[in-house]
Write an enzyme that holds these catalytic residues in place. Structure first.
Site, mmCIF file in Angstrom:
data_model
loop_
_atom_site.group_PDB
_atom_site.id
_atom_site.type_symbol
_atom_site.label_atom_id
_atom_site.label_comp_id
_atom_site.label_asym_id
_atom_site.label_seq_id
_atom_site.Cartn_x
_atom_site.Cartn_y
_atom_site.Cartn_z
ATOM 1 N N THR A 184 0.826 -1.193 0.000
ATOM 2 C CA THR A 184 0.000 0.000 0.000
ATOM 3 C C THR A 184 0.865 1.250 0.000
ATOM 4 O O THR A 184 2.082 1.185 -0.080
ATOM 5 C CB THR A 184 -0.902 -0.018 1.257
ATOM 6 O OG1 THR A 184 -1.739 1.116 1.236
ATOM 7 C CG2 THR A 184 -0.104 -0.012 2.509
ATOM 8 N N GLY B 27 3.071 -1.710 4.267
ATOM 9 C CA GLY B 27 3.880 -2.817 4.733
ATOM 10 C C GLY B 27 3.188 -3.947 5.452
ATOM 11 O O GLY B 27 3.801 -4.604 6.282
ATOM 12 N N GLY B 28 1.898 -4.228 5.180
ATOM 13 C CA GLY B 28 1.263 -5.422 5.712
ATOM 14 C C GLY B 28 1.376 -5.545 7.219
ATOM 15 O O GLY B 28 0.952 -4.678 7.979
#
Length: 527
Positions: free
Chosen positions: A342, A423-424
């Site tokens: 993202t 970054g999840g």
């Protein structure tokens, strides 16, 4: 020492310089922070297509002086045809992560732009939509240089992406593009032009919606025009955690915003007094474990949850969870990880309005499918559903779990701070590192963003669940973490694995401070 950029007229921070400049241009024209963010969001969808796009989702926290912050949930539901039977009929034992059947949820970002602009009408006469989308359209038409990260991710994921409908023709017509090669996106320019003329609703209920739906159906996606027409972004009350230093806000489920708030709420109770040593890193890592266990067990579409995530942020609940954190010993790990890619951006205007915004297509280039005649690469967010029993079991019309979560803090000293990252798994962890360094330990905002970071679990580009730490962390601290029982892996400095963070802070005297991540391609554009 690195120092934050400051100004008085407004600021936008973004992980690509052209997006930050697009937002700043709107502020110069007299636009507000929300309008600046829409301009930046449209621009970054063009110039950073491997990380986000208008075929993805978005989430907002908007703060206006004298009012409580509001959140906008702009994530799309799964298609009505997205059933276990649909995937079984195609021989899928699991939902594919790439390709047309990975494109199973409505893209909510554009609807979120519309909802945010509707909310911002209270600020005064709005700028025309054509002005907000002008930079994005120009960049799509004229072309932009391919960034290092776009080149590397296209190369690394080439075998997964090259045969997806429309991908190569849109992003790699001559093969994997070199860094610095000019990428033109005429179909996306035409789509954005159409939106600027017909209005953002055309994405869901107009001629553009019909084109999108027909193209996705022809490619093999379960999405249909009726799914697009049924979508509406939601204006919500954000979740809030009360800290000693002030209040912090984030999105409720289906996002992991509750985890970002839990982590700092738990850490606030540990009595750590110094940044970046063993106690700081160990405390945040252990707080992350407690938050992620609850998240993995429960967080999904709130309509399908049996617990109220807001209850995890009550003082007594945080006290109970913090009591499980040992000051010297690491708790067992791993637990299942949540991936995601993202961008995060922040904006502030001269009137003290502040926006924290995040926009995503899930994995790099999402599903890889580009809807014909639109230039829109569609997200694969629905790949986070499971065909097995559990909180995130696929059902038609259901919201998928989201790693996305933008944070905003209203501090006791009068400052308003918007901060976030991509970054999840790393999003809430990086947010906690930046927040604690800057707010609790007094580090300069840019230094707090640039300092070495860590990551427990998986992030984009990696599947391991150990504790990854950038090499700039002192060896003595790494050794102490290992002695405590952490499985530590030292990774390269300034690695993309640690996310692309940023922050914008409005001070009581009107000074606006910003920071951007040296791990990305961005700037803070001040006015």
């Amino acid at each position: 020492m690195l120092y934050s950029k400051t100004c008085l007229g407004g600021m936008v921070t973004a992980p690509h310089h052209l997006a930050a400049q697009a937002g700043a241009n709107v502020l110069r024209e007299g636009g507000n922070a929300v309008e600046a963010m829409v301009a930046a969001a449209a621009a970054i969808a063009v110039v950073y297509p491997h990380m986000n796009g208008i075929g993805g989702d978005g989430f907002w926290v908007i703060n206006e002086p004298g009012r409580e912050p509001v959140a906008i949930q702009a994530c799309g539901q799964s298609a009505a045809l997205a059933t276990k039977a649909f995937y079984a009929a195609h021989g899928d034992a699991a939902i594919p992560t790439r390709g047309p059947r990975a494109a199973l949820t409505v893209a909510g970002a554009v609807g979120g732009w519309a909802a945010a602009l509707d909310y911002a009408e209270r600020f005064g006469r709005p700028l025309p939509l054509k002005s907000l989308l002008a930079d994005a359209i120009r960049h799509a038409q004229a072309g932009v240089p391919v960034t290092r990260s776009q080149h590397e991710l296209t190369r690394d994921k080439w075998n997964e992406l090259k045969d997806q409908p429309g991908f190569a023709a849109t992003y790699a017509e001559q093969g994997i593009p070199a860094q610095g090669a000019v990428l033109k996106q005429p179909a996306l320019a035409a789509t954005l032009t159409r939106l600027s003329e017909a209005g953002l609703d055309d994405f869901y209920r107009g001629d553009l919606a019909a084109t999108i739906a027909a193209g996705l159906e022809a490619a093999g996606s379960p999405l249909r025009a009726s799914d697009l027409a049924a979508y509406r972004a939601q204006v919500l009350q954000p979740l809030m955690v009360q800290l000693k230093s002030g209040r912090v806000y984030n999105l409720p489920p289906p996002t992991q915003g509750v985890s970002a708030l839990q982590i700092i709420g738990l850490f606030d109770r540990l009595g750590v007094e110094q940044a970046d040593g063993f106690e700081h890193i160990h405390g945040l890592v252990e707080a992350t474990k407690r938050a992620f266990i609850l998240r993995n067990r429960h967080v999904t579409d709130p309509a399908h949850m049996s617990v109220d995530a807001a209850s995890w942020l009550l003082a007594e609940a945080l006290d109970r969870e913090a009591a499980h954190i040992h000051p010297q010993n690491a708790a067992p790990w791993p637990h299942p990880a949540k991936p995601g890619d993202t961008i995060w951006m922040g904006a502030a205007d001269a009137q003290g309005r502040v926006v924290s915004y995040i926009q995503s297509i899930f994995w790099e280039f999402g599903s890889g499918v580009v809807a014909p005649d639109t230039g829109i690469v569609w997200q694969n967010r629905g790949a986070s559903f499971t065909l097995d029993d559990g909180a995130n079991q696929l059902q038609p019309g259901k919201l998928p779990f989201h790693t996305l979560n933008p944070s905003l803090a209203r501090l006791n000293d009068g400052r308003t701070l918007a901060y976030g990252t991509m970054g999840g798994e790393g999003q809430p962890q990086t947010q906690a590192a930046v927040f604690t360094r800057h707010v609790l330990f007094g580090q300069n905002l840019q230094a707090a963003v640039s300092a070495p970071r860590w990551l427990l679990g998986r992030t984009w580009g990696d599947v391991s669940t150990n504790l990854k730490i950038e090499g700039r962390v002192p060896a003595a601290t790494v050794d102490a973490l290992r002695r405590a029982g952490h499985e530590v892996q030292v990774v390269e400095d300034y690695t993309d694995m640690m996310g692309h963070a940023g922050a914008v802070c409005v001070h009581p005297d009107g000074v606006i401070e910003g920071a951007t991540d040296p791990r990305a391609d961005g700037i803070c554009a001040g006015v």
